[in-house]
Design an enzyme around this catalytic site. Structure first.
Site, PDB file in Angstrom:
ATOM      1  N   ASP A   6      40.685  51.868  41.663  1.00 21.28           N
ATOM      2  CA  ASP A   6      40.147  50.472  41.315  1.00 21.28           C
ATOM      3  C   ASP A   6      40.050  50.433  39.902  1.00 21.28           C
ATOM      4  O   ASP A   6      39.848  51.450  39.223  1.00 21.28           O
ATOM      5  CB  ASP A   6      39.011  50.050  42.034  1.00 21.28           C
ATOM      6  CG  ASP A   6      38.424  48.618  41.819  1.00 21.28           C
ATOM      7  OD1 ASP A   6      39.053  47.842  41.796  1.00 21.28           O
ATOM      8  OD2 ASP A   6      37.032  48.673  41.288  1.00 21.28           O
ATOM      9  N   SER A   7      39.926  49.186  39.408  1.00 23.17           N
ATOM     10  CA  SER A   7      39.432  49.259  37.862  1.00 23.17           C
ATOM     11  C   SER A   7      38.280  49.532  37.523  1.00 23.17           C
ATOM     12  O   SER A   7      37.882  49.759  36.324  1.00 23.17           O
ATOM     13  CB  SER A   7      39.792  47.521  37.657  1.00 23.17           C
ATOM     14  OG  SER A   7      38.845  46.775  38.364  1.00 23.17           O
ATOM     15  N   CYS A  69      41.798  47.801  45.116  1.00 24.32           N
ATOM     16  CA  CYS A  69      41.807  46.570  44.345  1.00 24.32           C
ATOM     17  C   CYS A  69      42.693  45.552  44.577  1.00 24.32           C
ATOM     18  O   CYS A  69      43.926  45.879  44.622  1.00 24.32           O
ATOM     19  CB  CYS A  69      42.063  47.173  42.895  1.00 24.32           C
ATOM     20  SG  CYS A  69      41.991  45.992  41.363  1.00 24.32           S
ATOM     21  N   GLU A 153      29.725  45.030  38.008  1.00 26.11           N
ATOM     22  CA  GLU A 153      29.817  46.119  37.169  1.00 26.11           C
ATOM     23  C   GLU A 153      28.469  46.375  36.329  1.00 26.11           C
ATOM     24  O   GLU A 153      27.883  47.612  36.318  1.00 26.11           O
ATOM     25  CB  GLU A 153      30.780  46.010  35.995  1.00 26.11           C
ATOM     26  CG  GLU A 153      32.574  46.217  36.529  1.00 26.11           C
ATOM     27  CD  GLU A 153      32.699  47.568  37.103  1.00 26.11           C
ATOM     28  OE1 GLU A 153      32.444  48.589  36.254  1.00 26.11           O
ATOM     29  OE2 GLU A 153      33.534  47.678  37.808  1.00 26.11           O
ATOM     30  N   CYS A 185      38.730  40.384  46.362  1.00 29.79           N
ATOM     31  CA  CYS A 185      38.389  41.436  45.159  1.00 29.79           C
ATOM     32  C   CYS A 185      37.489  42.221  45.627  1.00 29.79           C
ATOM     33  O   CYS A 185      36.330  41.878  46.360  1.00 29.79           O
ATOM     34  CB  CYS A 185      37.861  40.538  44.193  1.00 29.79           C
ATOM     35  SG  CYS A 185      37.123  41.634  42.645  1.00 29.79           S
ATOM     36  N   HIS A 187      35.185  43.863  44.335  1.00 26.79           N
ATOM     37  CA  HIS A 187      33.727  44.118  43.784  1.00 26.79           C
ATOM     38  C   HIS A 187      33.018  43.050  44.291  1.00 26.79           C
ATOM     39  O   HIS A 187      31.968  43.159  44.428  1.00 26.79           O
ATOM     40  CB  HIS A 187      33.875  43.395  42.211  1.00 26.79           C
ATOM     41  CG  HIS A 187      34.504  44.512  41.356  1.00 26.79           C
ATOM     42  ND1 HIS A 187      35.675  45.039  41.296  1.00 26.79           N
ATOM     43  CD2 HIS A 187      33.754  45.328  40.336  1.00 26.79           C
ATOM     44  CE1 HIS A 187      35.673  45.979  40.193  1.00 26.79           C
ATOM     45  NE2 HIS A 187      34.468  46.259  39.716  1.00 26.79           N
TER      46      HIS A 187
HETATM   47  N1  DGL Z   1      38.112  45.229  42.199  1.00 32.86           N
HETATM   48  C1  DGL Z   1      39.288  44.732  41.623  1.00 32.86           C
HETATM   49  C2  DGL Z   1      39.915  43.660  42.557  1.00 32.86           C
HETATM   50  O1  DGL Z   1      40.024  43.803  43.733  1.00 32.86           O
HETATM   51  C3  DGL Z   1      38.640  43.882  40.414  1.00 32.86           C
HETATM   52  C4  DGL Z   1      39.699  43.491  39.289  1.00 32.86           C
HETATM   53  C5  DGL Z   1      39.030  43.593  38.082  1.00 32.86           C
HETATM   54  O2  DGL Z   1      38.872  44.895  37.325  1.00 32.86           O
HETATM   55  O3  DGL Z   1      38.917  42.302  37.350  1.00 32.86           O
HETATM   56  O4  DGL Z   1      40.734  42.706  42.321  1.00 32.86           O
END
Ligand code: DGL
Length: 265
Positions: A6-7, A69, A153, A185, A187
């Site tokens: 993931d990011s 992600c 985050e 997403c 997050h």
């Molecule tokens: N968890 C990522 C997603 O599902 C987040 C992407 C981001 O870093 O903006 O899209």
């Protein structure tokens, strides 16, 4: 071994589901906290970052990789499969759509995600294909929520500011009277309280974390075999104390996080 990418910390929502289902399984997680968010970046850049992340996971011993992600799932899956043909990939979009369309009463489906995910229209296409197979008419309403990832985050999950931002972002979903809302997403499950409070009570919220873990378990049950000393590694490109705090709060257990430089792999 399972790898998850993931990011940032968002993919830990998938790790949480994995730990609930198979607490003794081995896995390695890479979160690109040094470059988060991905959701405002161009698909080309996201693909380049994702290739670096996956290369790191493979070097760490991952044989099957969950792209935890949506932004990477929406933009990079074919590039990743072409770059790493020996590796099996799982994305998070198809399981979310399957869950939404498993609701017989869902006529209007809302999707929230990053700007990049929403711009790819991947959810609209996937829902349209599945709805046609089921011979159903589904209306899709989308909303990009670019501030949600930085808020998650930062661990701002219970703040009044977050609730206000959620209320603004989710206005089109409320207005469309959505029956289901896909958290597009990884997050967003962290902001579930603010999201829940911003839509009508009857809306079913859909999070694909458990569904993607089940998909891996069905396809490759051996990856879930409990090991004597499970190897559970959490690698972050910026392993700051804040990342550690947010990750532990989300997983509700102490973890050791390690710094990794994926740009060099
Ligand atoms: N968890 C990522 C997603 O599902 C987040 C992407 C981001 O870093 O903006 O899209």
């Amino acid at each position: 071994m399972i790898g998850l990418f993931d990011s940032g910390v968002g993919g830990l929502s998938v790790v949480r589901a994995l730990l609930q289902m198979a607490p003794e399984s081995s896995f390695v997680y890479v979160g690109d906290t040094a470059r988060v968010p991905y959701g405002n970046k161009s698909p080309d850049l996201v693909r380049a970052y994702a290739i670096q992340g996956v290369r790191t996971l493979i070097a760490e011993g991952a044989t099957s990789i969950v792209i935890a992600c949506n932004t990477v799932s929406a933009t990079a899956i074919s590039a990743l499969q072409a770059t790493f043909p020996e590796t099996r990939f799982y994305e998070v979009i198809t399981p979310a759509v399957a869950l939404a369309l498993a609701l017989p009463s869902a006529r209007v489906v809302g999707v929230i995600g990053t700007r990049t995910t929403i711009a790819t229209e991947v959810y609209q296409r996937t829902i349209a294909t599945r709805a046609a197979e089921l011979n159903r008419q589904i209306r899709v309403v989308t909303a990009a929520c670019p501030l949600f990832v930085p808020l998650a985050e930062e661990g701002w999950v219970k703040r009044a500011e977050t609730r206000r931002i959620a209320r603004t972002y989710l206005q089109p979903i409320r207005q469309a009277q959505a029956d289901a809302l896909i958290l597009g997403c990884t997050h967003y499950p962290m902001l579930i309280d603010a999201i829940r409070a911003s839509v009508q009570r009857r809306v079913t919220l859909i999070d694909s974390a458990s569904a993607v873990v089940r998909a891996v378990q069905t396809a490759e049950p051996s990856l879930f075999a409990p090991t004597q000393r499970p190897l559970q590694r959490f690698l972050f490109t910026d392993a700051s104390p804040r990342t550690q705090e947010v990750a532990q709060a989300w997983l509700r257990r102490p973890i050791q996080i390690t710094s990794v430089n994926i740009a060099e792999t």
